[in-house]
Design a protein around this motif. Structure first.
Motif, PDB file in Angstrom:
ATOM      1  N   TYR A  10     -14.821   4.611  -7.494  1.00  0.00           N
ATOM      2  CA  TYR A  10     -15.914   4.011  -6.728  1.00  0.00           C
ATOM      3  C   TYR A  10     -16.909   3.401  -7.712  1.00  0.00           C
TER       4      TYR A  10
ATOM      5  N   THR B 105       0.821  -1.209   0.000  1.00  0.00           N
ATOM      6  CA  THR B 105       0.000   0.000   0.000  1.00  0.00           C
ATOM      7  C   THR B 105       0.861   1.267   0.000  1.00  0.00           C
TER       8      THR B 105
ATOM      9  N   ASN C 123      -4.894   2.461  -1.391  1.00  0.00           N
ATOM     10  CA  ASN C 123      -5.658   1.615  -0.484  1.00  0.00           C
ATOM     11  C   ASN C 123      -7.121   1.686  -0.872  1.00  0.00           C
ATOM     12  N   ASN C 124      -7.936   1.035  -0.125  1.00  0.00           N
ATOM     13  CA  ASN C 124      -9.366   1.060  -0.402  1.00  0.00           C
ATOM     14  C   ASN C 124     -10.151   0.971   0.889  1.00  0.00           C
ATOM     15  N   ILE C 125     -11.352   1.526   0.840  1.00  0.00           N
ATOM     16  CA  ILE C 125     -12.341   1.389   1.906  1.00  0.00           C
ATOM     17  C   ILE C 125     -13.573   0.780   1.251  1.00  0.00           C
ATOM     18  N   GLY C 126     -13.697  -0.513   1.368  1.00  0.00           N
ATOM     19  CA  GLY C 126     -14.767  -1.206   0.650  1.00  0.00           C
ATOM     20  C   GLY C 126     -14.545  -1.097  -0.846  1.00  0.00           C
ATOM     21  N   GLU C 127     -15.534  -0.551  -1.555  1.00  0.00           N
ATOM     22  CA  GLU C 127     -15.439  -0.401  -3.010  1.00  0.00           C
ATOM     23  C   GLU C 127     -14.857   0.950  -3.416  1.00  0.00           C
ATOM     24  N   PHE C 128     -14.427   1.717  -2.445  1.00  0.00           N
ATOM     25  CA  PHE C 128     -13.811   3.007  -2.737  1.00  0.00           C
ATOM     26  C   PHE C 128     -12.292   2.845  -2.737  1.00  0.00           C
TER      27      PHE C 128
ATOM     28  N   TYR D  72      -8.453   4.470  -3.687  1.00  0.00           N
ATOM     29  CA  TYR D  72      -7.810   5.757  -3.833  1.00  0.00           C
ATOM     30  C   TYR D  72      -6.293   5.576  -3.890  1.00  0.00           C
TER      31      TYR D  72
END
Length: 417
Positions: free
Chosen positions: A286, A113, A163-168, A170
């Protein structure tokens, strides 16, 4: 490792060929046993390289005396066609050589990451192919010579975090480089070489300084009135109220002598080679939506306001830019005005009045898009469809630039804005 053996017909026979070796190596430390337990390190590598390159970018036949046609002369009261030598030749010219040393490291951690690329470079150019300035009394254009050496050293860093937060998803990737340029040697043991360039501004090559630095007088505002002129040091021109005032910084004895002259009162005004170059990109995604931006900028750089940008009505179209309205006039005798008195014909003296801090930051590229899901497209025989909007050069942050695009030279009178 590899070896180049290059030949060029632009050099005389005994100097035509050049040998340019190079080699590189790397050590993947992350694979060593003593780091196997460091599971948070995904990649760790150090590398080094050394190499030479040759440059032969000069005109053809610079080592031969070539007669040029169209050199007319008067004989018997009539103009006759003639040929003569215009450019002096140099039978000793050879390859310009650039030696580059690079040390670098690549690091990736935390499941890739976060990654970093770091490089240190040392670049020395020797036997530079250069047309040295000569007096017009000589009657010929100066020959190309292998003259001088220049050193460039610096650091480059590129950081990436994704990295990602769920399907988001960046990604952020900033980068920056630091460069120091220094003239190491000049031909004939000279300490400096002053050149009047095509845009009527002086530059200097001086040992210990950056390549082709701006060279001229230091300004001290504008003359308010005749009394201000009378009590000021003698100027290199015949000033009138509203003209630029130049500072007396030295004299024959190393101290101000009440006279501003080109021998003692001109100094280095900065360089159009940036010391710092930086930028970065941001990417967001997203589901079917995506968005990206690219920033770019420079700092530690000087530029000359184009003389055409310093005069109103220069292109015959449009209105006077707002920044030009702050001009010295008899009704506005402001010694700190942005513009000197208005002249019908341009007159300039190389000085820091026009050489400004040319740092800037710009949003160079922006794009937003949406990819339509394939389940809606398969029914009409389309495999993929993406709609997007993109724009370039949306805004620029700069205290200096008075034109269109600060990172391109738009004419012979524009510098590295």
């Amino acid at each position: 490792s590899n070896v180049r053996y290059d030949g060029s017909s632009r050099f005389p026979g005994d100097r035509r060929f050049g040998l340019f070796p190079s080699f590189s190596g790397a050590w993947k430390i992350g694979r060593e046993k003593f780091l196997q337990r460091a599971s948070w390190i995904n990649n760790l590598k150090i590398r080094a390289s050394w190499g030479q390159l040759g440059n032969q970018n000069i005109g053809n036949y610079s080592f031969q005396n070539i007669l040029s046609l169209g050199q007319n002369y008067v004989f018997g009261g009539a103009i006759g066609s003639g040929a003569t030598l215009v450019n002096l030749s140099n039978s000793n010219i050879s390859w310009e050589t650039t030696r580059i040393i690079d040390y670098g490291a690549d690091v990736s951690v935390l499941n890739n990451t976060l990654s970093l690329e770091a490089d240190y470079f040392n670049k020395k150019t020797s036997d530079i192919l250069y047309n040295l300035p000569t007096s017009a009394v000589l009657g010929f254009n100066a020959p190309v010579q292998n003259a001088g050496a220049v050193l460039n050293t610096g650091w480059e860093f590129k950081l990436n975090y994704r990295n990602n937060i769920g399907e988001f998803f960046y990604s952020i990737s900033p980068n920056i480089s630091f460069v120091h340029t220094e003239v190491l040697d000049l031909p004939g043991g000279a300490d400096k070489i002053i050149t009047l360039n095509a845009s009527d501004y002086y530059t200097v090559m001086q040992k210990g300084q950056s390549m082709n630095s701006f060279y001229g007088y230091l300004s001290d505002g504008l003359f308010v009135d005749q009394g201000d002129i009378d009590k000021s040091p003698a100027q290199p021109t015949s000033p009138k109220p509203g003209d630029i005032k130049f500072r007396d910084i030295s004299g024959p004895n190393g101290v101000p002598d009440g006279k501003v002259d080109p021998t003692y009162d001109r100094t280095i005004l900065g360089s159009y080679y940036p010391k710092y170059t930086f930028g970065g990109d941001i990417s967001l995604r997203y589901k079917g939506f995506d968005f990206s931006m690219l920033f770019q900028g420079v700092a530690g750089v000087r530029g000359v306001l184009s003389r055409w940008r310093a005069m109103p009505f220069d292109d015959g179209i449009g209105n006077i830019p707002a920044w030009q309205t702050d001009r010295w006039t008899p009704d506005n005798p402001n010694p700190k005005a942005a513009q000197p008195r208005l002249l019908l014909t341009f007159r300039d003296v190389s000085s820091d009045f026009w050489v400004r801090n040319a740092a800037y930051l710009k949003l160079k590229f922006l794009q937003a898009g949406y990819t339509i899901p394939s389940r809606y497209l398969n029914k009409i025989g389309i495999s993929k469809l993406r709609l997007y909007f993109s724009a370039t050069n949306l805004f620029t942050v700069s205290d200096y630039y008075k034109g269109y695009d600060p990172d391109q030279r738009v004419s012979a009178d524009a510098r590295y804005y």
